[in-house]
Design a protein around this motif. Structure first.
Motif, PDB file in Angstrom:
ATOM      1  N   UNK A 184       0.855  -1.184   0.000  1.00  0.00           N
ATOM      2  CA  UNK A 184       0.000   0.000   0.000  1.00  0.00           C
ATOM      3  C   UNK A 184       0.898   1.244   0.000  1.00  0.00           C
ATOM      4  N   UNK A 185       0.342   2.427  -0.313  1.00  0.00           N
ATOM      5  CA  UNK A 185       1.161   3.651  -0.226  1.00  0.00           C
ATOM      6  C   UNK A 185       1.775   3.837   1.156  1.00  0.00           C
ATOM      7  N   UNK A 186       1.050   3.453   2.190  1.00  0.00           N
ATOM      8  CA  UNK A 186       1.581   3.588   3.552  1.00  0.00           C
ATOM      9  C   UNK A 186       2.760   2.654   3.765  1.00  0.00           C
ATOM     10  N   UNK A 187       2.649   1.410   3.310  1.00  0.00           N
ATOM     11  CA  UNK A 187       3.758   0.462   3.457  1.00  0.00           C
ATOM     12  C   UNK A 187       4.974   0.900   2.647  1.00  0.00           C
ATOM     13  N   UNK A 332      10.866  -4.389  11.139  1.00  0.00           N
ATOM     14  CA  UNK A 332      10.367  -4.902   9.859  1.00  0.00           C
ATOM     15  C   UNK A 332       9.018  -4.269   9.530  1.00  0.00           C
ATOM     16  N   UNK A 333       8.794  -4.016   8.244  1.00  0.00           N
ATOM     17  CA  UNK A 333       7.506  -3.482   7.802  1.00  0.00           C
ATOM     18  C   UNK A 333       6.510  -4.627   7.751  1.00  0.00           C
ATOM     19  N   UNK A 401      -0.088  11.357   6.307  1.00  0.00           N
ATOM     20  CA  UNK A 401      -0.911  11.897   7.382  1.00  0.00           C
ATOM     21  C   UNK A 401      -1.398  10.869   8.382  1.00  0.00           C
ATOM     22  N   UNK A 402      -1.150   9.589   8.103  1.00  0.00           N
ATOM     23  CA  UNK A 402      -1.592   8.537   9.025  1.00  0.00           C
ATOM     24  C   UNK A 402      -0.715   8.543  10.277  1.00  0.00           C
ATOM     25  N   UNK A 403      -1.350   8.453  11.425  1.00  0.00           N
ATOM     26  CA  UNK A 403      -0.608   8.412  12.681  1.00  0.00           C
ATOM     27  C   UNK A 403       0.080   7.068  12.824  1.00  0.00           C
ATOM     28  N   UNK A 404       1.345   7.083  13.208  1.00  0.00           N
ATOM     29  CA  UNK A 404       2.106   5.839  13.369  1.00  0.00           C
ATOM     30  C   UNK A 404       1.414   4.907  14.365  1.00  0.00           C
ATOM     31  N   UNK A 405       1.409   3.631  14.014  1.00  0.00           N
ATOM     32  CA  UNK A 405       0.787   2.630  14.876  1.00  0.00           C
ATOM     33  C   UNK A 405       1.737   1.442  14.995  1.00  0.00           C
ATOM     34  N   UNK A 406       1.785   0.874  16.193  1.00  0.00           N
ATOM     35  CA  UNK A 406       2.743  -0.210  16.427  1.00  0.00           C
ATOM     36  C   UNK A 406       2.440  -1.438  15.573  1.00  0.00           C
ATOM     37  N   UNK A 407       1.196  -1.613  15.118  1.00  0.00           N
ATOM     38  CA  UNK A 407       0.858  -2.767  14.296  1.00  0.00           C
ATOM     39  C   UNK A 407       1.427  -2.674  12.881  1.00  0.00           C
ATOM     40  N   UNK A 408       1.903  -1.516  12.506  1.00  0.00           N
ATOM     41  CA  UNK A 408       2.517  -1.368  11.180  1.00  0.00           C
ATOM     42  C   UNK A 408       3.927  -1.958  11.136  1.00  0.00           C
TER      43      UNK A 408
END
Length: 448
Positions: A184-187, A332-333, A401-408
């Motif tokens: 995804x664009x976020x990844x 790791x992503x 703009x997505x807030x960082x999340x530990x699940x990422x």
């Protein structure tokens, strides 16, 4: 008119041997001493009947000289490979597949003796040793070689099964997961952040350039300063795809892109800004140089020691003298464990398809050619290109703009063995390896 004649006594079979005589298309007399199964003729009638069949083929213009089928696969491959017009990389790949996989199995066999059943059995054995894409590449080369043998009347049919004929036997449902890993664009952004930790602005922008321009890794490595047009005069800032970096005779050289797929790609504004920063950060010829300032290496070392760290993370390596870590710790992503650089090219295609952009404009950005009538009558306009760049900019801004999340993120994954790395490289394309997996224990692969 065809006839049979006695030739000699077969002491082992305790029978007389015969041969058939027949008129060839050029009017000369030909002879045949064995049938299609390679069995000698032991009666005059059987030799004569076979020769009559060959004369019938001559009249119907379907004649195949039996002697042509006795040429070995090795001999035919040597004639055939010189007749095929291929780019340097493809030529090297074809020769390697022949040398390391095809000829060791089939080289000594006569062309006329290769059967479909034997080829299918061999293909199943290959699938137990190599990746599906690698086997597909081997079978494709062998199929083309036998297609040309049929055209040249070396044999009557092609024993290498097509995709349609291979669908006999046990039913195999659709694979649950696609072989190509999509981000995804976020990844893609998170992957770029890991690259930044190791390579700074160059690594950060490199990942995003692949993802938002759909470049091949070899095209990124061969990108020069002159290929960037970063002054917008109403037609967008552009990246010109004119060359790629390849190994030719063991040396890095600049050659045309794969399939001659040159192009001009409008950059999203954020990426144009990043590329300006990259050019300002160094004075080298290459847009994305190696840490030593040379052309970037995209071989096995890049995949194993650089790319995999960006994807799988890395434990910090402490310096023995107590100084700061030589390599920073990276997580790791999540969700893209097996992604390769080419997966980011696929990812951009998926993003644009989801955004419902005209197919002709998407394919042109990918530097593909639309086939058939659609390709003839569909055309890309400047407005279409600018719309794509604008939507890619929106995807970037949303990801940012997505807030960082530990699940990422995940904990750093264990380092992989070398053969595993080479298997992943081979999944980029059928011609991605300079070295075959059969040779991978001692040599590294280079990416196309």
């Amino acid at each position: 008119m065809a006839y049979g004649e006695k030739r000699g006594y077969d002491k082992k079979a305790r029978k007389w041997r015969y041969r058939g005589r027949y008129k060839k298309p050029d009017g000369t007399w030909g002879s045949v001493s064995k049938d299609d199964e390679g069995q000698p003729f032991y009666t005059e009638r059987s030799a004569e009947a076979y020769a009559h069949g060959l004369e019938t083929d001559v009249r119907r213009k379907t004649f195949l000289d039996p002697r042509n089928g006795r040429i070995t696969v090795q001999e035919w491959s040597e004639l055939w490979i010189e007749s095929v017009e291929l780019a340097n990389r493809s030529d090297k790949t074809y020769r390697q597949r022949l040398r390391t996989v095809i000829l060791p199995k089939w080289g000594k066999l006569a062309m006329g003796d290769v059967t479909t059943v034997a080829v299918k059995t061999w293909e199943q054995q290959l699938r137990k040793q190599y990746s599906a894409r690698y086997v597909k590449s081997v079978m494709s080369i062998m199929r083309v070689m036998f297609d040309d043998a049929v055209t040249s009347k070396v044999r009557a049919d092609n024993p290498v099964p097509t995709l349609q004929s291979r669908r006999r036997g046990k039913f195999k449902g659709k694979q649950e997961h696609d072989e190509v890993v999509i981000a995804t664009p976020r990844q893609a952004l998170l992957l770029a952040r890991n690259a930044e930790a190791m390579r700074g602005i160059v690594g950060y922008t490199l990942v995003l350039t692949i993802a938002y321009c759909g470049l091949r890794i070899s095209e990124v490595a061969g990108l020069r300063r002159e290929h960037l047009v970063l002054d917008d005069h109403g037609q967008g800032c552009r990246l010109l795809v004119q060359e790629q970096s390849q190994y030719v005779d063991g040396e890095k050289q600049q050659v045309p892109p794969k399939y001659g797929s040159t192009g001009s790609i409008i950059l999203p504004p954020f990426l144009a800004g990043l590329l300006r920063q990259v050019l300002a950060s160094h004075g080298k010829e290459w847009v994305f140089p190696s840490p030593t300032g040379k052309k970037m290496d995209t071989g096995a070392y890049f995949y194993a020691d650089i790319w995999r760290r960006w994807v799988d993370g890395h434990q910090a390596v402490p310096d023995r003298q107590g100084r700061p870590a030589r390599l920073p710790g990276m997580r790791a992503v999540a969700g893209i464990q097996d992604i390769v650089p080419h997966g980011l090219r696929h990812s951009m295609k998926v993003w644009l398809d989801e955004l419902k952009h005209p197919r002709v404009a998407v394919e042109e950005r990918m530097r593909h050619v639309l086939p058939g009538v659609e390709g003839t009558y569909s055309h890309t306009t400047l407005a279409m290109e600018l719309d794509i760049a604008a939507d890619l900019q929106k995807l970037w801004e949303t990801a940012l703009g997505v807030k960082d999340h530990h699940r990422e993120w995940e904990a750093p994954r264990p380092r992989r063995k070398r053969h595993r790395e080479l298997k992943l490289i081979s999944q980029e394309s059928p011609t991605a390896l300079t070295v075959d997996p059969a040779e991978a224990d001692t040599e590294g692969g280079e990416v196309a």
